[in-house]
Structure formats: structure tokens, C-alpha cells
Design an enzyme around this catalytic site. Structure first.
Site, mmCIF file in Angstrom:
data_model
loop_
_atom_site.group_PDB
_atom_site.id
_atom_site.type_symbol
_atom_site.label_atom_id
_atom_site.label_comp_id
_atom_site.label_asym_id
_atom_site.label_seq_id
_atom_site.Cartn_x
_atom_site.Cartn_y
_atom_site.Cartn_z
ATOM 1 N N ASP A 35 0.852 -1.172 -0.019
ATOM 2 C CA ASP A 35 -0.108 -0.022 -0.023
ATOM 3 C C ASP A 35 0.712 1.229 0.101
ATOM 4 O O ASP A 35 2.069 1.237 0.493
ATOM 5 C CB ASP A 35 -1.012 0.066 1.206
ATOM 6 C CG ASP A 35 -2.307 1.036 1.159
ATOM 7 O OD1 ASP A 35 -3.297 0.440 0.772
ATOM 8 O OD2 ASP A 35 -2.044 2.036 0.970
ATOM 9 N N TYR A 154 -12.815 7.327 -13.773
ATOM 10 C CA TYR A 154 -12.795 5.953 -13.310
ATOM 11 C C TYR A 154 -13.539 5.010 -14.097
ATOM 12 O O TYR A 154 -12.815 3.876 -14.375
ATOM 13 C CB TYR A 154 -13.729 6.254 -12.032
ATOM 14 C CG TYR A 154 -14.009 4.931 -11.181
ATOM 15 C CD1 TYR A 154 -13.372 4.507 -10.195
ATOM 16 C CD2 TYR A 154 -15.368 4.165 -11.377
ATOM 17 C CE1 TYR A 154 -13.373 3.299 -9.785
ATOM 18 C CE2 TYR A 154 -15.439 3.100 -10.808
ATOM 19 C CZ TYR A 154 -14.426 2.620 -9.752
ATOM 20 O OH TYR A 154 -14.860 1.409 -9.106
ATOM 21 N N LYS A 158 -11.379 1.691 -15.306
ATOM 22 C CA LYS A 158 -12.012 0.206 -15.197
ATOM 23 C C LYS A 158 -12.163 -0.505 -16.440
ATOM 24 O O LYS A 158 -12.364 -1.464 -16.111
ATOM 25 C CB LYS A 158 -13.073 0.535 -14.095
ATOM 26 C CG LYS A 158 -12.867 0.914 -12.727
ATOM 27 C CD LYS A 158 -11.893 -0.393 -12.145
ATOM 28 C CE LYS A 158 -11.554 0.200 -10.559
ATOM 29 N NZ LYS A 158 -10.606 -0.617 -9.943
ATOM 30 N N THR A 189 -17.315 0.528 2.091
ATOM 31 C CA THR A 189 -15.721 0.912 2.500
ATOM 32 C C THR A 189 -15.779 2.279 2.925
ATOM 33 O O THR A 189 -16.903 3.193 3.039
ATOM 34 C CB THR A 189 -15.127 1.095 1.018
ATOM 35 O OG1 THR A 189 -15.691 2.172 0.108
ATOM 36 C CG2 THR A 189 -14.966 -0.450 0.289
#
Length: 247
Positions: A35, A154, A158, A189
Site C-alpha cells: 500500500d 474512473y 476500469k 468502504t
């Protein structure tokens, strides 16, 4: 070389990535947690080791060629092998009509989500090709299968992950290396939790199963795709979305 299988997971500091790392550790993998946020990545390692699992951390900026190559090297140096990889790191941009999106916002989404997946896969597949086996799962999105207003960076990134996953699956099938993708729908999330309650409820009502997904729902799908139970599955983009992609 240990008999324990080894998996690398990008963007594993929290959310879906952390759930995947923890699930793979419970499946018996030694997990390399990566990360860009050191504290979050180390917290994932701690959660795994506290439960008796095996894990280590390396800081990785997914948009960096060198960091992705270092991730594979870390797995080999630490555990002596690389059996599986999950490319999860990604981000979007603030919602705006396409004409109002800045170059910087578009570039950042492409650099991390699309280029990051490409850099990760390239390093991972070069190693897997040398050793003659391996298994990759990329985290796409139902946004890689359909359009969504105001999310051009985005959605573009994707869609790229989907196409790249399918193409790479063809490239490496004869070597016995499987490559698949999971396409999450709305998942609980930290990012989704920032939405106002009314918007969260709207998201929920758009899902035919009438609930938001949990990070563990994605982790279960990844676990299956990496398992021998999915040994005849490659080039699949698996929606895990409560049916959201259908409407």
C-alpha cells in the site's frame, strides 16, 4: 523453497484490499501486503499475524514501475516464490461532467488504476512465465462494464482493466497461467461511508438484492478464482454486485 503458496496484494491497507489479504492469509497463503500508506499496510499485516497468518509489508505506489517490480522481488526474496497476485489499487476522481475534468484528475485515475494494474501485471507475469505457473486476479468494477454519470476517469480506467485482463488471459493461457477479474458493485468502504445517508440509501435501493456489499464479499470471490476449484476459469470478469449490473 517453502511449500506455502505466496500472494501479493496491492492497495491492501484497508477496505477491499485488506479483506482480500486477510482472506488469502486464512486460505494459507503467505501474503505480501502493499500500500502507499505505511501505517495502514502495517495494520493489515498485524491483523493477519495476530490470527496466526503469515504476512509482510512493502510500501508500493501502484503508479510506479519500480515499486511494482520491487513488490515481486520482495515476495521472492522473503518467501522464495510467487503463486498469486491481486491488483486492487485504484482510485477515481471527484464527480464532474467530462468537460470540467482537469488533466491532473484524469491522469491520476489512469496512472494508479490502469497503469498501476498494467505495471503490476507485467512484473508479476514475467516472473510467473519464468516459473511456469501463476494466477492473477484484477479488481475491476461494474464501472468497467457500464457507464455512470460524471465518472469518466474512473469508468475509463476500469474499462481498461477489464479489457487488459481479458487480453492477458489469452496471452498466457497456453502457459497455464490464469487471469481473471472481479467487478465489485457498491461496497461498504470508507469512501462510500462518506456519502450522506440519503445517498447511501439511494445506492442501496439501486441494488436488486437491496443491500450494499461487504469487502468480504469481494474477498470470497477472489479466493475462489485463485483456488483449484476455478482451475478451468480464465478471462472471466465476475460481477459481485447484488445484481446491480443488470439494471
Amino acid at each position: 523453497m517453502s511449500d506455502q503458496k505466496v500472494a501479493v496484494v496491492t492497495g491492501a491497507g484497508d477496505g477491499i484490499g485488506r479483506a482480500i489479504a486477510e482472506r488469502l492469509a486464512s486460505d494459507g497463503y503467505a501474503v505480501v501486503v502493499s500500500d502507499i500508506a505505511v501505517d495502514k499496510g502495517e495494520a493489515t499485516v498485524a491483523a493477519i499475524t495476530e490470527k496466526g497468518g503469515t504476512a509482510s509489508f512493502i510500501k508500493v505506489d501502484a503508479s510506479s514501475v519500480e515499486d511494482n517490480e520491487a513488490l515481486v522481488k520482495h515476495a521472492l526474496d522473503t518467501y522464495g516464490r510467487l503463486d498469486a497476485a491481486v491488483n486492487n489499487a485504484g482510485l477515481g476522481a471527484p464527480p464532474k461532467p467530462l468537460g470540467e475534468i482537469s488533466d491532473a484528475a484524469f491522469d491520476r485515475a489512469i496512472d494508479v488504476t490502469l497503469r498501476g494494474t498494467f505495471y503490476g501485471m507485467r512484473a508479476q507475469l514475467n516472473q510467473m512465465s519464468k516459473q511456469g505457473h501463476g494466477n492473477v486476479v484484477n479488481i475491476a468494477s461494474i464501472g468497467g462494464l457500464q457507464a455512470s454519470k460524471f465518472l469518466s476517469p474512473y469508468i475509463a480506467s476500469k474499462h481498461g482493466v477489464v479489457g487488459m485482463s481479458e487480453t492477458a488471459a489469452l496471452d498466457y493461457a497456453e502457459q497455464g497461467i490464469r487471469i481473471n477479474a472481479v467487478a465489485p458493485g457498491p461496497i461498504k468502504t470508507a469512501a462510500l461511508a462518506t456519502l450522506p445517508p440519503a445517498m447511501l440509501e439511494e445506492q442501496t435501493q439501486r441494488v436488486p438484492l437491496k443491500r450494499l456489499g461487504e469487502p468480504e464479499d469481494i474477498a470470497k470471490a477472489v479466493s475462489w478464482l485463485l483456488s483449484d476449484e476455478a482451475s478451468f476459469v480464465t478471462g472471466v470478469v465476475l460481477p459481485v454486485d447484488g445484481g446491480a449490473v443488470l439494471i
